[in-house]
Design an enzyme around this catalytic site. Structure first.
Site, PDB file in Angstrom:
ATOM      1  CG  ASP A  49       8.695   0.277  -1.047  1.00 58.60           C
ATOM      2  OD1 ASP A  49       8.166  -0.344  -0.673  1.00 58.60           O
ATOM      3  OD2 ASP A  49       7.930  -0.083  -2.960  1.00 58.60           O
ATOM      4  CE  LYS A  65       7.805  -3.156  -1.470  1.00 55.93           C
ATOM      5  NZ  LYS A  65       8.159  -2.628  -2.766  1.00 55.93           N
ATOM      6  CB  CYS A 118       4.698  -0.703  -4.632  1.00 56.72           C
ATOM      7  SG  CYS A 118       6.601  -0.902  -5.178  1.00 56.72           S
TER       8      CYS A 118
HETATM    9  N1  TIU Z   1       7.310   1.618  -4.528  1.00 53.83           N
HETATM   10  C1  TIU Z   1       6.940   1.529  -6.390  1.00 53.83           C
HETATM   11  O1  TIU Z   1       5.881   2.082  -6.463  1.00 53.83           O
HETATM   12  N2  TIU Z   1       7.984   1.206  -6.462  1.00 53.83           N
HETATM   13  C2  TIU Z   1       7.477   1.891  -7.931  1.00 53.83           C
HETATM   14  O2  TIU Z   1       8.575   1.966  -9.088  1.00 53.83           O
HETATM   15  N3  TIU Z   1       6.971   2.658  -8.693  1.00 53.83           N
HETATM   16  C3  TIU Z   1       6.451   3.366  -9.791  1.00 53.83           C
HETATM   17  O3  TIU Z   1       5.156   4.511  -9.334  1.00 53.83           O
HETATM   18  N4  TIU Z   1       7.709   3.979 -10.310  1.00 53.83           N
END
Ligand code: TIU
Length: 225
Positions: A25, A130, A163
């Site tokens: 991500d 995802k 994530c």
């Molecule tokens: N990719 C991921 O970590 N999604 C989140 O929503 N992370 C946060 O720390 N909010």
């Protein structure tokens, strides 16, 4: 080709042909102002520290012909794959699906959904879209890894405790050995990053190992190309 990677809680022998770099991500929605991370009230600049190390990890992995996989968190334009409980969560300045400076928040195909340009996927590198925090939930990731004979995951990305952690826990339960690259990960909360990494390697490596790009580079240097 097998190398010995220095890591916590113990060194780990890894077969490069059975190892993949998994970048979680590294999207504009989390790293740039105006995206999902910012809508939750976070200081997105905190995540920039991971970009340079991820770039170096990508360079090292590509140089060795290792499998590189990228993930992106996001939803279909009609939000049909977004649980209402996720969309309704909290009091963000913009909700998932709302329009913002990077397009619609956390929606596939929008500018915010793209991986930051420094870490852009190269042709042939799988990109996993995802809908959840974990990269195994409702995706083809497990099939891709098994079909390629992957047993070890070198993991970086954001955020450490959300994530990255969810994905490492999912992978660990599926039998993969995960090495989290500390400098390739970042969090909006410094203490969550630190304790998140400690949680991985504690108790003899309850979820996996923790290493970093310099230790990966040193391990690879012991192995002729
Ligand atoms: N990719 C991921 O970590 N999604 C989140 O929503 N992370 C946060 O720390 N909010």
């Amino acid at each position: 080709m097998t190398v010995l990677l220095t890591a916590d809680p113990a060194p780990l022998s890894i077969d490069l042909a059975a190892s993949a770099l998994l970048l979680i991500d590294m999207q504009r929605d989390f790293l740039e102002p105006g995206g999902f991370g910012a809508s939750l009230g976070n200081d997105v600049a905190r995540l920039r520290t991971a970009v340079g190390p991820c770039r170096e990890a990508l360079r090292l992995a590509r140089e060795r012909g290792m499998l590189v996989i990228h993930t992106r968190e996001g939803h279909r334009a009609d939000l049909s794959d977004a649980p209402p409980a996720k969309v309704a969560r909290g009091t963000p300045s913009r909700r998932i699906g709302d329009a913002g400076p990077l397009g619609r928040i956390l929606v596939r195909g929008e500018p915010g959904h793209e991986i930051v340009p420094e870490l852009a996927p190269e042709p042939g590198e799988p990109v996993i879209d995802k809908p959840g925090k974990g990269a195994f939930h409702a995706t083809e990731l497990d099939a891709i890894l098994r079909n390629r004979g992957i047993e070890v995951l070198l993991v970086g990305g954001v955020t450490t405790e959300v994530c990255v952690h969810t994905t490492v826990r999912e992978a660990n339960d599926r039998g993969y050995r995960c090495v989290v690259l500390a400098d390739c990960c970042a969090s909006y909360f410094a203490e969550f990053h630190d304790v998140g990494l400690r949680m991985i390697s504690a108790q003899g490596g309850i979820f996996g190992w923790v290493s970093d790009t310099s230790r990966v580079k040193a391990a690879l240097a012991t192995c002729p190309r």
